[in-house]
Write a protein that holds these residues in place. Structure first.
Motif, PDB file in Angstrom:
ATOM      1  N   ARG A  57      56.137  21.927 -31.010  1.00  0.00           N
ATOM      2  CA  ARG A  57      56.695  23.293 -31.906  1.00  0.00           C
ATOM      3  C   ARG A  57      57.008  22.451 -32.747  1.00  0.00           C
ATOM      4  O   ARG A  57      57.378  23.231 -34.414  1.00  0.00           O
ATOM      5  N   ASP A  58      57.521  21.103 -32.321  1.00  0.00           N
ATOM      6  CA  ASP A  58      58.518  20.338 -33.543  1.00  0.00           C
ATOM      7  C   ASP A  58      58.135  19.565 -34.534  1.00  0.00           C
ATOM      8  O   ASP A  58      56.859  18.838 -34.169  1.00  0.00           O
ATOM      9  N   GLY A  59      57.699  20.058 -36.195  1.00  0.00           N
ATOM     10  CA  GLY A  59      56.475  19.424 -37.057  1.00  0.00           C
ATOM     11  C   GLY A  59      57.323  17.960 -37.139  1.00  0.00           C
ATOM     12  O   GLY A  59      55.867  17.389 -37.651  1.00  0.00           O
ATOM     13  N   LYS A  60      58.172  17.377 -36.815  1.00  0.00           N
ATOM     14  CA  LYS A  60      58.445  16.572 -37.576  1.00  0.00           C
ATOM     15  C   LYS A  60      58.095  15.659 -36.187  1.00  0.00           C
ATOM     16  O   LYS A  60      57.942  14.469 -36.554  1.00  0.00           O
ATOM     17  N   PHE A  61      57.605  16.140 -35.167  1.00  0.00           N
ATOM     18  CA  PHE A  61      57.104  14.894 -34.223  1.00  0.00           C
ATOM     19  C   PHE A  61      56.084  14.787 -33.847  1.00  0.00           C
ATOM     20  O   PHE A  61      55.702  13.881 -33.922  1.00  0.00           O
ATOM     21  N   ILE A  62      55.256  15.772 -34.051  1.00  0.00           N
ATOM     22  CA  ILE A  62      53.905  15.741 -34.941  1.00  0.00           C
ATOM     23  C   ILE A  62      53.515  15.090 -35.270  1.00  0.00           C
ATOM     24  O   ILE A  62      52.478  14.073 -35.295  1.00  0.00           O
ATOM     25  N   ALA A  63      54.239  14.617 -36.898  1.00  0.00           N
ATOM     26  CA  ALA A  63      53.779  14.227 -38.010  1.00  0.00           C
ATOM     27  C   ALA A  63      53.981  12.723 -37.481  1.00  0.00           C
ATOM     28  O   ALA A  63      53.570  11.999 -37.351  1.00  0.00           O
ATOM     29  N   ALA A  64      55.544  11.832 -36.375  1.00  0.00           N
ATOM     30  CA  ALA A  64      55.597  10.794 -36.633  1.00  0.00           C
ATOM     31  C   ALA A  64      54.480  10.242 -34.723  1.00  0.00           C
ATOM     32  O   ALA A  64      53.878   9.416 -35.335  1.00  0.00           O
ATOM     33  N   ILE A  65      53.801  11.376 -34.226  1.00  0.00           N
ATOM     34  CA  ILE A  65      52.124  10.959 -33.303  1.00  0.00           C
ATOM     35  C   ILE A  65      51.645  10.332 -34.345  1.00  0.00           C
ATOM     36  O   ILE A  65      51.082   9.689 -33.655  1.00  0.00           O
ATOM     37  N   GLY A  66      51.188  11.065 -35.571  1.00  0.00           N
ATOM     38  CA  GLY A  66      49.957  10.265 -36.431  1.00  0.00           C
ATOM     39  C   GLY A  66      50.931   9.348 -37.137  1.00  0.00           C
ATOM     40  O   GLY A  66      49.616   7.972 -37.359  1.00  0.00           O
ATOM     41  N   ARG A  67      51.454   8.678 -37.586  1.00  0.00           N
ATOM     42  CA  ARG A  67      52.437   7.901 -37.903  1.00  0.00           C
ATOM     43  C   ARG A  67      52.433   6.785 -37.015  1.00  0.00           C
ATOM     44  O   ARG A  67      51.575   5.518 -37.340  1.00  0.00           O
ATOM     45  N   THR A  68      52.576   7.168 -35.550  1.00  0.00           N
ATOM     46  CA  THR A  68      52.503   5.480 -35.003  1.00  0.00           C
ATOM     47  C   THR A  68      50.975   5.244 -34.936  1.00  0.00           C
ATOM     48  O   THR A  68      51.359   3.895 -34.172  1.00  0.00           O
ATOM     49  N   PHE A  69      50.720   6.502 -35.145  1.00  0.00           N
ATOM     50  CA  PHE A  69      48.606   5.406 -34.493  1.00  0.00           C
ATOM     51  C   PHE A  69      48.378   4.994 -35.634  1.00  0.00           C
ATOM     52  O   PHE A  69      47.822   4.266 -35.652  1.00  0.00           O
ATOM     53  N   LEU A  70      48.302   5.522 -37.204  1.00  0.00           N
ATOM     54  CA  LEU A  70      48.322   4.930 -38.054  1.00  0.00           C
ATOM     55  C   LEU A  70      48.566   3.049 -37.760  1.00  0.00           C
ATOM     56  O   LEU A  70      48.422   2.632 -38.519  1.00  0.00           O
ATOM     57  N   TRP A  71      50.293   3.515 -37.679  1.00  0.00           N
ATOM     58  CA  TRP A  71      50.813   2.269 -37.796  1.00  0.00           C
ATOM     59  C   TRP A  71      50.121   0.964 -37.277  1.00  0.00           C
ATOM     60  O   TRP A  71      49.983  -0.096 -37.222  1.00  0.00           O
ATOM     61  N   THR A  72      49.929   1.636 -35.872  1.00  0.00           N
ATOM     62  CA  THR A  72      49.431   0.944 -34.394  1.00  0.00           C
ATOM     63  C   THR A  72      48.227   0.208 -34.853  1.00  0.00           C
ATOM     64  O   THR A  72      47.411  -0.909 -34.739  1.00  0.00           O
ATOM     65  N   GLY A  73      47.204   1.075 -35.682  1.00  0.00           N
ATOM     66  CA  GLY A  73      45.715   0.847 -35.804  1.00  0.00           C
ATOM     67  C   GLY A  73      45.614   0.294 -36.899  1.00  0.00           C
ATOM     68  O   GLY A  73      44.535  -1.021 -36.765  1.00  0.00           O
ATOM     69  N   ALA A  74      46.541  -0.060 -38.207  1.00  0.00           N
ATOM     70  CA  ALA A  74      46.555  -0.746 -39.173  1.00  0.00           C
ATOM     71  C   ALA A  74      47.341  -2.520 -38.551  1.00  0.00           C
ATOM     72  O   ALA A  74      46.278  -3.219 -38.860  1.00  0.00           O
ATOM     73  N   ASN A  75      47.996  -2.541 -37.781  1.00  0.00           N
ATOM     74  CA  ASN A  75      48.782  -3.345 -37.168  1.00  0.00           C
ATOM     75  C   ASN A  75      47.696  -4.074 -36.459  1.00  0.00           C
ATOM     76  O   ASN A  75      47.481  -5.379 -36.612  1.00  0.00           O
ATOM     77  N   ILE A  76      46.729  -3.504 -36.096  1.00  0.00           N
ATOM     78  CA  ILE A  76      45.510  -3.937 -35.222  1.00  0.00           C
ATOM     79  C   ILE A  76      44.863  -5.086 -35.846  1.00  0.00           C
ATOM     80  O   ILE A  76      44.650  -6.115 -35.467  1.00  0.00           O
ATOM     81  N   LEU A  77      43.556  -4.285 -37.041  1.00  0.00           N
ATOM     82  CA  LEU A  77      43.094  -4.555 -38.135  1.00  0.00           C
ATOM     83  C   LEU A  77      43.578  -5.512 -38.438  1.00  0.00           C
ATOM     84  O   LEU A  77      43.151  -6.275 -38.698  1.00  0.00           O
ATOM     85  N   GLY A  78      44.854  -5.377 -39.351  1.00  0.00           N
ATOM     86  CA  GLY A  78      44.995  -7.060 -39.556  1.00  0.00           C
ATOM     87  C   GLY A  78      45.622  -7.888 -39.010  1.00  0.00           C
ATOM     88  O   GLY A  78      45.320  -8.960 -39.319  1.00  0.00           O
ATOM     89  N   MET A  79      46.137  -7.792 -37.357  1.00  0.00           N
ATOM     90  CA  MET A  79      45.960  -8.862 -36.524  1.00  0.00           C
ATOM     91  C   MET A  79      44.748  -9.716 -36.498  1.00  0.00           C
ATOM     92  O   MET A  79      44.777 -10.781 -36.516  1.00  0.00           O
ATOM     93  N   VAL A  80      43.663  -8.690 -35.805  1.00  0.00           N
ATOM     94  CA  VAL A  80      42.286  -8.815 -35.824  1.00  0.00           C
ATOM     95  C   VAL A  80      42.074  -9.873 -37.091  1.00  0.00           C
ATOM     96  O   VAL A  80      41.590 -10.960 -37.283  1.00  0.00           O
ATOM     97  N   ALA A  81      41.780  -9.172 -38.313  1.00  0.00           N
ATOM     98  CA  ALA A  81      41.449  -9.729 -39.174  1.00  0.00           C
ATOM     99  C   ALA A  81      41.618 -10.760 -40.236  1.00  0.00           C
ATOM    100  O   ALA A  81      41.111 -11.644 -39.912  1.00  0.00           O
ATOM    101  N   LEU A  82      42.704 -11.334 -39.829  1.00  0.00           N
ATOM    102  CA  LEU A  82      43.707 -12.509 -40.209  1.00  0.00           C
ATOM    103  C   LEU A  82      43.945 -13.846 -39.232  1.00  0.00           C
ATOM    104  O   LEU A  82      43.591 -15.339 -39.347  1.00  0.00           O
ATOM    105  N   GLY A  83      43.698 -13.003 -37.602  1.00  0.00           N
ATOM    106  CA  GLY A  83      44.572 -14.254 -36.972  1.00  0.00           C
ATOM    107  C   GLY A  83      43.065 -14.378 -36.013  1.00  0.00           C
ATOM    108  O   GLY A  83      42.503 -15.886 -35.733  1.00  0.00           O
ATOM    109  N   LEU A  84      41.883 -13.866 -36.156  1.00  0.00           N
ATOM    110  CA  LEU A  84      40.310 -14.463 -35.731  1.00  0.00           C
ATOM    111  C   LEU A  84      40.235 -15.963 -36.961  1.00  0.00           C
ATOM    112  O   LEU A  84      39.742 -16.954 -36.200  1.00  0.00           O
TER     113      LEU A  84
END
Length: 256
Positions: A57-84
């Protein structure tokens, strides 16, 4: 003489270590989630699933879940795009390759907190090197604040973490590329495969197993990341870069 129980005896110590340091804390955390418990008090009251219901029921926590997946996905995309590309560059022959191989691990060996504060200073509006270079190119004003907006602040922390993680991706893929069988490449060339087709049908399928492992590890590390965001933004501005790891840390060690 060795009996049927010998293999079990050989792995017994490892199993006990896993039970003590992995499974026991996991079970204990599950128990803590079912009780009303604070670090500052010894009183424990069983409340069942009420803690989970309160979190959902905590909107702050639910929003943090979305930001966590956004943060994780953006990082993995950047790592692969520049690491390869960095891995393919390491696998090629050019002048200065030895210097690149010597310097590429520097971001990875630096502590995360050092990386966070360094990139925070680089993105500072009044004296940061990023703003200075962009102002010289007339892209941004010199006093532009990256940490005033949630989008630009998230970009800054992602850039810092990607920079730190590129060496891990590039070195792992480079190690796999070094074992690519030359006879496979030569056979493909004899069949008329060009450079791009070699990469698409030979190189990429060959490195895919190690790339999947790298992405899995990067997902786990990034999903649980804490130090870089804590050093650069502290979750701000207005919780726009706050991910689950920061909420857990503040709930446990600030609010007890």
């Amino acid at each position: 003489m060795a009996g049927w129980y010998t293999p079990y005896l050989l792995v017994l110590l490892a199993v006990l270590v896993l039970l003590a340091f992995k499974f026991y804390p996991l079970i204990l955390n599950v128990w803590y989630s079912l009780i009303d418990y604070k670090l500052s008090s010894t009183q424990q009251t069983f409340v069942g699933l009420k803690n989970y219901a309160r979190i959902l029921r905590d909107g702050k926590f639910i929003a943090a879940i979305g930001r966590t997946f956004l943060w994780t996905g953006a990082n993995i995309l950047g790592m692969v795009a520049l690491g390869l590309p960095a891995a393919f560059l390491l696998n090629s022959e050019f002048r200065g390759k030895l210097l690149l191989k010597s310097c590429i691990l520097i971001p990875w060996v630096l502590p995360e907190i050092v990386t966070g504060y360094t990139w925070k200073w680089m993105f500072m509006g009044d004296f940061g090197i990023v703003n200075y270079l962009l102002s010289v190119l007339r892209i941004l004003p010199l006093n532009y604040s990256w940490f005033r907006s949630g989008n630009t602040a998230m970009f800054a922390v992602v850039a810092a973490n990607v920079w730190r993680s590129i060496p891990f991706v590039s070195v792992m893929v480079y190690a796999k590329l070094k074992t690519l069988p030359t006879d496979m490449v030569e056979a493909a060339r004899m069949d008329g495969a060009s450079g791009l087709k070699l990469v698409r049908y030979i190189t990429v399928p060959y490195i895919m197993p190690v790339l999947r492992r790298v992405i899995t590890l990067a997902f786990m590390w990034t999903f649980n990341a804490f130090s870089i965001i804590a050093a650069m933004t502290g979750g701000g501005p207005v919780y726009k870069t706050e991910i689950m790891a920061l909420i857990v840390q503040r709930t446990a060690f600030s609010r007890f």
